[in-house]
Write an enzyme that holds these catalytic residues in place. Structure first.
Site, PDB file in Angstrom:
ATOM      1  N   HIS A 112       0.857  -1.188   0.000  1.00 35.17           N
ATOM      2  CA  HIS A 112       0.000   0.000   0.000  1.00 35.17           C
ATOM      3  C   HIS A 112       0.894   1.239   0.000  1.00 35.17           C
ATOM      4  O   HIS A 112       1.945   1.255   0.644  1.00 35.17           O
ATOM      5  CB  HIS A 112      -0.911  -0.010   1.216  1.00 35.17           C
ATOM      6  CG  HIS A 112      -1.744  -1.250   1.298  1.00 35.17           C
ATOM      7  ND1 HIS A 112      -2.902  -1.413   0.579  1.00 35.17           N
ATOM      8  CD2 HIS A 112      -1.568  -2.412   1.978  1.00 35.17           C
ATOM      9  CE1 HIS A 112      -3.417  -2.608   0.823  1.00 35.17           C
ATOM     10  NE2 HIS A 112      -2.617  -3.241   1.670  1.00 35.17           N
ATOM     11  N   ALA A 139      10.148 -20.885  10.791  1.00 32.04           N
ATOM     12  CA  ALA A 139       8.880 -20.511  11.422  1.00 32.04           C
ATOM     13  C   ALA A 139       8.773 -19.005  11.622  1.00 32.04           C
ATOM     14  O   ALA A 139       9.712 -18.352  12.067  1.00 32.04           O
ATOM     15  CB  ALA A 139       8.747 -21.229  12.768  1.00 32.04           C
ATOM     16  N   ALA A 157      14.176 -18.514  11.467  1.00 33.63           N
ATOM     17  CA  ALA A 157      12.866 -18.267  12.066  1.00 33.63           C
ATOM     18  C   ALA A 157      12.727 -16.805  12.470  1.00 33.63           C
ATOM     19  O   ALA A 157      13.664 -16.197  13.000  1.00 33.63           O
ATOM     20  CB  ALA A 157      12.672 -19.166  13.277  1.00 33.63           C
ATOM     21  N   THR A 162      13.240  -8.409   3.253  1.00 37.87           N
ATOM     22  CA  THR A 162      12.846  -7.229   2.493  1.00 37.87           C
ATOM     23  C   THR A 162      13.639  -7.070   1.205  1.00 37.87           C
ATOM     24  O   THR A 162      13.271  -6.261   0.357  1.00 37.87           O
ATOM     25  CB  THR A 162      13.036  -5.952   3.335  1.00 37.87           C
ATOM     26  OG1 THR A 162      14.417  -5.848   3.717  1.00 37.87           O
ATOM     27  CG2 THR A 162      12.174  -5.993   4.592  1.00 37.87           C
ATOM     28  N   LYS A 163      14.747  -7.836   1.070  1.00 40.43           N
ATOM     29  CA  LYS A 163      15.599  -7.740  -0.115  1.00 40.43           C
ATOM     30  C   LYS A 163      15.920  -9.133  -0.631  1.00 40.43           C
ATOM     31  O   LYS A 163      15.824 -10.120   0.098  1.00 40.43           O
ATOM     32  CB  LYS A 163      16.898  -6.990   0.217  1.00 40.43           C
ATOM     33  CG  LYS A 163      16.654  -5.537   0.584  1.00 40.43           C
ATOM     34  CD  LYS A 163      17.956  -4.812   0.847  1.00 40.43           C
ATOM     35  CE  LYS A 163      17.673  -3.343   1.200  1.00 40.43           C
ATOM     36  NZ  LYS A 163      18.911  -2.599   1.507  1.00 40.43           N
ATOM     37  N   ARG A 180      25.911 -16.346   6.284  1.00 38.67           N
ATOM     38  CA  ARG A 180      27.031 -17.117   5.766  1.00 38.67           C
ATOM     39  C   ARG A 180      26.575 -17.913   4.555  1.00 38.67           C
ATOM     40  O   ARG A 180      25.380 -18.006   4.269  1.00 38.67           O
ATOM     41  CB  ARG A 180      27.595 -18.069   6.818  1.00 38.67           C
ATOM     42  CG  ARG A 180      26.616 -19.168   7.267  1.00 38.67           C
ATOM     43  CD  ARG A 180      27.272 -20.071   8.289  1.00 38.67           C
ATOM     44  NE  ARG A 180      26.421 -21.146   8.761  1.00 38.67           N
ATOM     45  CZ  ARG A 180      26.247 -22.317   8.163  1.00 38.67           C
ATOM     46  NH1 ARG A 180      26.854 -22.585   7.000  1.00 38.67           N
ATOM     47  NH2 ARG A 180      25.478 -23.252   8.688  1.00 38.67           N
TER      48      ARG A 180
END
Length: 201
Positions: A112, A139, A157, A162-163, A180
């Site tokens: 949005h 998870a 987890a 975001t990239k 790593r």
């Protein structure tokens, strides 16, 4: 509006034609979540109707959540999803063969605008997500719109991805970062000091 769903353009998701299609998809999803886990053939038949593509030997634990009931989700073979997988599949999500999802994972394609005036008018945009083969998504991980994850990637987890993540890496954190590469030690140990007994595998 329906033509803008898969282009990344701003559109209005409450368009009547879009909502009609979405309602039909969600009705199938509701039926899937009510099917007993032991009725494997019934579950598989319905998944083939729900998904854009689904390969052989895929299993999704109930409950499964998806904005369009999986209609924009493409699974390879042998994909496993634990409880509460959420696919915000307003546009396409591609998942390679042998990938596993831990419980409570969310894969989101919808976004949005930051500008309040546009959100106030209900505008939305969608960006596809691509997850490679043989990945393990831990998870509670969150995978954001437009992300591409390579092959053989482990996402820790609770990570917020975001990239893009390159193949053959272990990545963790918020925001998720490569910790790593998959390395020679991973051929010897499967967990901390636990050795892989290759003679028994």
């Amino acid at each position: 509006m329906k033509d803008k769903i898969h282009t990344g353009e701003l559109y209005l998701p409450d368009d009547p034609e879009i909502m009609l299609k979405q309602g039909k998809c969600l009705a199938r999803l509701k039926r899937f979540n009510k099917i007993s886990p032991v009725r494997l053939l019934a579950r598989q038949r319905l998944l083939k109707k729900m998904f854009a593509e689904i390969g052989k030997n895929c299993y999704i634990e109930s409950p499964f959540h998806a904005n369009f009931g999986g209609a924009n989700v493409h699974f390879g073979d042998n994909v496993y999803a634990n409880f509460n997988l959420t696919m915000v599949d307003d546009t396409h999500i591609y998942v390679g063969s042998h990938t596993m999802f831990g419980p409570n994972v969310t894969v989101a394609t919808a976004g949005h605008p930051i500008l309040p005036q546009l959100r106030q008018q209900n505008y939305q945009y969608n960006m596809p997500v691509r997850i490679g083969e043989n990945c393990w998504i831990g998870a509670g991980a969150l995978i954001m719109p437009g992300v591409t994850i390579g092959d053989n990637v482990v996402v820790g987890a609770g990570s917020v991805v975001t990239k893009d993540l390159p193949s053959n890496t272990v990545a963790v954190g918020n925001p998720c970062r490569v910790m790593r590469n998959v390395n020679e030690k991973d051929k010897e140990y499967y967990f901390k000091d636990r050795r892989i007994n290759w003679g028994e595998i």
